[in-house]
Design a protein around this motif. Structure first.
Motif, PDB file in Angstrom:
ATOM      1  N   MET A 169       0.827  -1.199   0.000  1.00  0.00           N
ATOM      2  CA  MET A 169       0.000   0.000   0.000  1.00  0.00           C
ATOM      3  C   MET A 169       0.866   1.256   0.000  1.00  0.00           C
ATOM      4  SD  MET A 169      -3.162   0.928  -0.009  1.00  0.00           S
ATOM      5  CE  MET A 169      -4.017   2.471   0.188  1.00  0.00           C
ATOM      6  N   CYS A 182      -9.828   3.123  -3.705  1.00  0.00           N
ATOM      7  CA  CYS A 182      -9.707   1.695  -3.390  1.00  0.00           C
ATOM      8  C   CYS A 182     -11.079   1.056  -3.569  1.00  0.00           C
ATOM      9  CB  CYS A 182      -9.214   1.485  -1.963  1.00  0.00           C
ATOM     10  SG  CYS A 182      -9.110  -0.261  -1.499  1.00  0.00           S
ATOM     11  N   PHE A 192      -9.833  -4.602   1.965  1.00  0.00           N
ATOM     12  CA  PHE A 192      -8.659  -3.947   2.548  1.00  0.00           C
ATOM     13  C   PHE A 192      -7.689  -4.958   3.167  1.00  0.00           C
ATOM     14  CE2 PHE A 192     -12.090  -0.639   3.657  1.00  0.00           C
ATOM     15  CZ  PHE A 192     -12.113  -0.179   2.359  1.00  0.00           C
ATOM     16  N   PRO A 203      -4.171  -6.030   8.616  1.00  0.00           N
ATOM     17  CA  PRO A 203      -5.335  -5.226   8.250  1.00  0.00           C
ATOM     18  C   PRO A 203      -5.408  -3.894   8.990  1.00  0.00           C
ATOM     19  CG  PRO A 203      -5.992  -7.151   9.531  1.00  0.00           C
ATOM     20  CD  PRO A 203      -4.570  -7.353   9.154  1.00  0.00           C
ATOM     21  N   VAL A 222      -3.462  -1.061   7.480  1.00  0.00           N
ATOM     22  CA  VAL A 222      -3.959  -0.516   6.221  1.00  0.00           C
ATOM     23  C   VAL A 222      -4.842   0.713   6.461  1.00  0.00           C
ATOM     24  CG1 VAL A 222      -5.501  -1.005   4.274  1.00  0.00           C
ATOM     25  CG2 VAL A 222      -3.803  -2.695   4.971  1.00  0.00           C
ATOM     26  N   ARG A 223      -5.597   0.681   7.564  1.00  0.00           N
ATOM     27  CA  ARG A 223      -6.585   1.743   7.790  1.00  0.00           C
ATOM     28  C   ARG A 223      -5.974   3.143   7.792  1.00  0.00           C
ATOM     29  NH1 ARG A 223     -10.291   2.768  13.169  1.00  0.00           N
ATOM     30  NH2 ARG A 223     -11.573   4.448  12.296  1.00  0.00           N
ATOM     31  N   GLN A 270       6.521  -9.062   2.574  1.00  0.00           N
ATOM     32  CA  GLN A 270       5.158  -9.570   2.676  1.00  0.00           C
ATOM     33  C   GLN A 270       5.151 -11.080   2.911  1.00  0.00           C
ATOM     34  OE1 GLN A 270       2.646  -9.418  -0.745  1.00  0.00           O
ATOM     35  NE2 GLN A 270       0.809  -9.853   0.419  1.00  0.00           N
TER      36      GLN A 270
END
Length: 542
Positions: A1, A18, A22, A29, A32-33, A203
């Motif tokens: 991201m 997007c 997500f 997760p 990501v927010r 990742q």
């Protein structure tokens, strides 16, 4: 991201959007927010956000296969456990689609498709299916995701863009991912799919650290999907490395019409395997050097005879095919005809091939005299060569009935000559209702000559070509064995004559071997999806 944010801004993006999911494949997760909210990324909800926001126990991905659903459940359960109540509450505020007019262009943004949030909009859908989704919207531009495979295409006045996904490769063998740039100017829209390089090693490491299946990390590291395969249509799946779950492989060991030596399933820790190289698509290439023959067998499955339409694969093409076969991962080459030894230069071709790959040459063995015998002697000691001769009984009667008077005696003489020259030989018997009682007597006769065990094989008669009786085979009840002739590429060697078996044609000689393989895989998957069953293996050569 983070890589996307930097890359898209460097390319001059005015807005970032997007289209949902997500968390899904990633293991962070909550991280990501803030990247979404702090960078002004406009969001719609995907099936993950709908499910997590409403506290559902299933991701609602749209899978129907048990193996697909098992892996999807692992990913969703992890994401659900690691998503805060605050994040889930924010997800509930998001719309599942967005539509706006930008500089006179009607743009529709969805997650799956215009039909449903979890609908897979594959590029290979029929024109009718594409039209159904476009008509549901009527927009000038429709952007979607969900399937994970980016593509874009114009349908009349409508531009459809599947924008790809971040964090999971596109099953194309690359560790990069994809996003899309949409440019709208003066009432016209154009799109570009953009390759994004990122720290895929980090990742993969995070996936392993989280204790998720190794297959998840493997996909990130190799660029090939190792889970959630059954949902992918044949056209798209045939372009990947893996096509089947190992759990779907049948056991052919007790089948009446079966594989000689069933390959072991690879013990590599992955749940999937390629179709090619498995029991369902053996890594042996069949090459028809010619179709004219010194015999006119009345049950020849490819209609070879002295009067057959003349077509040959010349030496330069033969050698190019050998090299291509090695590069494409074939482990065996079956050279057949017609009668290969009618072709001048066949011995030179076999010498070239056996330097590079294991070769079985199917011949009636009747031409090992004079100059041809001298040439044949050059093949002595070729460790990677086997000469396979046809004999249909322990005495001439039934063999000659179908293959011509005196052919049994000449074939036996040829077999004796090959053995005397020290050539490895194999004998194949075509079994019919008339000669079934000859199997054991022929086995004993051959054993006395030193031809024993797997060097003797019995195969059923096939109702193809000249044959008016036998096992009825088609692409719906046989597995592919890629076959090349002067006419092109064929599904199976027992139907490689274009005139009598046009249904087995995969494409013309202009196709590359790789594309012919892909077409065979796609056709297999299409047929298998029709009723969910696996076809039998017709034991043609071993």
């Amino acid at each position: 991201m983070r890589a996307f944010l930097s890359h898209a801004r460097t390319r001059g993006a005015d807005r970032l959007v997007c289209l949902g999911d997500f968390g899904a494949y990633g293991v962070e997760p909550e991280a990501v927010r803030p990247l979404l909210t702090d960078n002004g990324v406009e969001c719609i909800a995907g099936n993950y956000e709908v499910a997590i926001g409403s506290g559902q126990t299933d991701c609602g991905c749209g899978y129907i296969d048990d193996a697909d659903n098992a892996f999807a459940a692992i990913a969703y359960d992890y994401t659900f456990r690691n998503t805060s109540a605050e994040f889930a509450a924010w997800m509930r505020t998001l719309p599942t689609e967005r539509r706006e007019t930008i500089d006179g262009v009607d743009v529709h943004l969805v997650h799956g498709s215009t039909l449903a949030v979890n609908d897979f909009w594959w590029e290979s859908l029929s024109d009718v299916q594409h039209a159904l989704r476009i008509a549901e919207s009527g927009a000038d531009v429709i952007c979607c995701t969900h399937s994970g495979l980016p593509w874009m295409r114009r349908f009349g006045d409508t531009l459809v863009v599947n924008v790809g996904v971040l964090g999971r490769p596109a099953n194309d063998g690359g560790q990069h991912v994809w996003y899309a740039m949409l440019e709208v100017t003066d009432g016209a829209a154009r799109a570009e799919l953009v390759r994004l390089d990122y720290d895929w090693r980090a990742q993969a490491a995070s996936i392993r650290a989280a204790g998720l299946p190794e297959a998840f990390a493997e996909a990130v590291e190799t660029g090939w999907w190792t889970t959630c395969l059954e949902v992918v249509p044949p056209a798209e799946r045939s372009r990947g490395r893996y096509q089947l779950y190992k759990s779907a492989l049948p056991d052919f060991s007790g089948a009446e019409v079966s594989w000689g030596d069933v390959p072991d399933r690879p013990d590599d820790g992955l749940p999937v395997l390629p179709l090619f190289g498995s029991v369902l698509f053996p890594a042996r290439l069949w090459l028809y050097t010619n179709f004219h023959c010194n015999l006119a067998c009345d049950y020849c499955s490819v209609a070879s005879s002295p009067q057959a339409r003349r077509r040959e694969i010349r030496a330069d093409r033969f050698r190019a095919l050998v090299d291509e076969a090695v590069a494409e991962g074939f482990t065996q080459l079956y050279v057949t005809g017609g009668e290969p030894f009618l072709r001048p230069g066949i011995v030179d071709d076999l010498l070239y091939a056996t330097e590079r790959i294991d070769v079985v040459c199917l011949t009636n063995g009747m031409l090992y005299q004079g100059r041809r015998r001298d040439q044949l002697q050059r093949l002595a000691g070729r460790r990677r060569l086997t000469l396979q001769t046809s004999l249909d009984g322990a005495d001439p009667q039934l063999h000659d009935l179908h293959r011509g008077r005196g052919s049994w005696a000449k074939a036996m003489d040829g077999l004796t000559t090959a053995l005397a020259l020290g050539l490895p030989v194999r004998v194949g018997m075509t079994e019919t209702a008339e000669n079934a009682h000859q199997v054991e007597p022929l086995r004993e006769l051959l054993a006395a000559k030193g031809v024993r065990g797997s060097a003797f094989a019995v195969r059923p008669l096939v109702k193809r070509g000249h044959a008016s009786d036998g096992v009825v085979i088609g692409e719906d009840n046989t597995v592919p064995e890629l076959t090349v002739t002067a006419d092109g590429w064929h599904w199976h060697p027992a139907g490689a004559d274009l005139d009598t078996s046009p249904d087995f044609l995969l494409g013309g000689p202009e196709l590359t071997m790789g594309e012919a393989k892909r077409r065979a895989v796609e056709r297999f998957l299409t047929l298998r999806q029709g009723d969910g069953s696996m076809p039998l293996v017709y034991n043609c050569a071993v």
